[in-house]
Enzyme design. Structure first.
Site, PDB file in Angstrom:
ATOM      1  N   GLU A  99      54.859  49.784  34.007  1.00 16.43           N
ATOM      2  CA  GLU A  99      54.363  51.073  33.517  1.00 16.43           C
ATOM      3  C   GLU A  99      55.401  52.193  33.567  1.00 16.43           C
ATOM      4  O   GLU A  99      55.137  53.273  34.091  1.00 16.43           O
ATOM      5  CB  GLU A  99      53.095  51.458  34.279  1.00 16.43           C
TER       6      GLU A  99
ATOM      7  N   GLU B  53      46.936  41.271  32.288  1.00 19.83           N
ATOM      8  CA  GLU B  53      45.846  41.898  33.065  1.00 19.83           C
ATOM      9  C   GLU B  53      44.591  42.012  32.199  1.00 19.83           C
ATOM     10  O   GLU B  53      43.929  43.057  32.169  1.00 19.83           O
ATOM     11  CB  GLU B  53      46.276  43.282  33.556  1.00 19.83           C
TER      12      GLU B  53
HETATM   13  O1  9MR Z   1      43.370  46.176  40.307  1.00 13.80           O
HETATM   14  C1  9MR Z   1      44.152  47.026  41.119  1.00 13.80           C
HETATM   15  C2  9MR Z   1      43.229  47.869  41.961  1.00 13.80           C
HETATM   16  O2  9MR Z   1      42.577  47.067  42.931  1.00 13.80           O
HETATM   17  C3  9MR Z   1      44.013  48.960  42.663  1.00 13.80           C
HETATM   18  O3  9MR Z   1      43.111  49.838  43.326  1.00 13.80           O
HETATM   19  C4  9MR Z   1      44.814  49.721  41.636  1.00 13.80           C
HETATM   20  C5  9MR Z   1      45.566  50.820  42.347  1.00 13.80           C
HETATM   21  O4  9MR Z   1      46.657  51.290  41.707  1.00 13.80           O
HETATM   22  O5  9MR Z   1      45.687  48.838  40.949  1.00 13.80           O
HETATM   23  C6  9MR Z   1      44.986  47.909  40.212  1.00 13.80           C
HETATM   24  O6  9MR Z   1      45.833  47.096  39.443  1.00 13.80           O
HETATM   25  C7  9MR Z   1      46.593  47.759  38.445  1.00 13.80           C
HETATM   26  C8  9MR Z   1      47.857  46.957  38.242  1.00 13.80           C
HETATM   27  O7  9MR Z   1      48.524  46.808  39.458  1.00 13.80           O
HETATM   28  C9  9MR Z   1      48.765  47.628  37.224  1.00 13.80           C
HETATM   29  N1  9MR Z   1      48.084  47.894  35.983  1.00 13.80           N
HETATM   30  C10 9MR Z   1      46.790  48.555  36.089  1.00 13.80           C
HETATM   31  C11 9MR Z   1      45.905  47.783  37.053  1.00 13.80           C
HETATM   32  C12 9MR Z   1      44.531  48.365  37.092  1.00 13.80           C
HETATM   33  O8  9MR Z   1      44.591  49.656  37.627  1.00 13.80           O
END
Ligand code: 9MR
Length: 370
Positions: A157, A262
């Site tokens: 990102e 994802e």
């Molecule tokens: O799924 C993840 C969630 O449990 C966390 O709280 C969150 C915090 O930043 O991150 C989520 O995963 C993210 C991933 O690492 C990067 N792309 C977006 C995903 C969804 O937020």
């Protein structure tokens, strides 16, 4: 043997279930020869705490991603102190079950502790010192799992929605070249691992152009980039099938693979567009949580159709798409129950809240077998 009148129908029902179970194909079998199918797993799944979930993960998927376990704040919360306990269990799980094991993620603006960017609390660090920290982190983490983690989301990102580089602390302190630097060190730390750039909303033309520029910059610098991770935080009405197709084909033309890293499909109303920016927050409102008890039949049908369409596109592009990973095992696990509104009831995945297959799973298997 004498069967009671009531036993016979039950027996027939069980026999037909068994017949279905025998002929029923798993997702990983349906996808075999096309691409890996993966699932992001959480702490209790890494620990195999629930036998049913464990069975689904190992029978249906041939790849895993760590939902949170390998993020900087989990591995390296304090300077010089690494805690690999959970990450080791994650990688052991992948090794034990022969799963294509993904590392997520080395460089991100989120879930990274403040100390990383400070020399003393509140005082910004120098460029040289931050480079040293990044170098140490990459070599410690990638080096530890060399040969056991097959693919790393090296940078996550780094783009704004308009395709420009996000002004994260990484960029502010290190300059635009931090991306090339991170990939170079990841390559040195494990020359065999596949290395990827991962982001959401890449189906939007401006952001796609930004990602293409990152890939070209790495290629020009002679640094390995194996895949682009299209996160795939999708909605019923976005992205269009043609946007998805064009995005995959744009990366294929650059000679890199694509991983859908994802995937989930949000069926709930959105008052914030299609962004998957983790910093978004929205106040709770009953209108934004329309299905607290169950998903209506017509919405379920739309979700099924959407999954089928997307997997058809992935399968058509199997030469480029090397993996499709769902961001969570069941609807109960999804981050979308709490983002950007806390406490919603979300239905974005292939298994329902009880861990039972949804019609979308059967539709996807069907598409993959054609
Ligand atoms: O799924 C993840 C969630 O449990 C966390 O709280 C969150 C915090 O930043 O991150 C989520 O995963 C993210 C991933 O690492 C990067 N792309 C977006 C995903 C969804 O937020």
């Amino acid at each position: 043997m004498h069967l009671q009148k009531t036993t016979l129908p039950l027996l027939l029902l069980c026999l037909s279930c068994a017949a279905w179970a025998q002929t029923g194909i798993t997702l990983r079998q349906a996808a075999q020869g096309k691409f890996h199918v993966g699932v992001a797993i959480n702490t209790s799944q890494i620990e195999a705490a629930d036998a049913k979930e464990d069975r689904i993960i190992t029978q249906q998927f041939d790849s895993i991603s760590p939902e949170n376990a390998l993020k900087w704040e989990r591995l390296h919360a304090k300077p010089g102190v690494y805690d690999f306990a959970l990450a080791d269990r994650y990688v052991d799980y992948g090794t034990k079950h022969h799963l294509y094991t993904v590392g997520h993620t080395l460089v991100w603006h989120s879930q990274v502790p403040d100390w990383v960017f400070e020399s003393t609390p509140g005082k910004p660090i120098t460029r040289a010192a931050l480079l040293e920290r990044l170098h140490d982190h990459i070599f410690a983490v990638v080096g530890r799992y060399k040969g056991r983690i097959q693919a790393w989301d090296v940078v996550n990102e780094a783009l704004n929605d308009d395709g420009s580089l996000r002004d994260s602390k990484w960029r502010q302190i290190l300059g635009d070249d931090y991306i090339v630097q991170a990939f170079r060190w990841a390559q040195e730390a494990d020359p065999q691992a596949e290395l990827g750039y991962n982001d959401y909303s890449l189906e939007n033309p401006k952001k796609l152009a930004g990602a293409i520029a990152i890939v070209k910059k790495l290629q020009t610098a002679g640094v390995k980039i194996s895949y682009v991770g299209i996160q795939g935080h999708d909605h019923l009405d976005w992205p269009s099938n043609s946007d998805e197709t064009q995005t995959i084909e744009a990366f294929a033309r650059l000679g890199v693979k694509v991983a859908i890293t994802e995937l989930d499909i949000d069926v709930l109303p959105s008052a914030w567009g299609h962004s998957a920016d983790v910093s978004l927050k929205h106040t709770a409102d009953a209108k934004l949580n329309p299905y607290p008890k169950a998903l209506p039949e017509d919405v379920s049908r739309q979700l099924t159709q959407r999954y089928a369409d997307l997997f058809r596109i992935y399968a058509e592009h199997r030469q480029s798409v090397e993996r499709v990973t769902l961001w969570g095992l069941s609807d109960r696990d999804s981050w979308l129950n709490n983002w950007p509104v806390v406490g919603r009831t979300s239905y974005p995945l292939l298994f329902d809240r009880k861990g039972d297959p949804k019609p979308a799973l059967l539709a996807v298997e069907d598409v993959l077998q054609k």
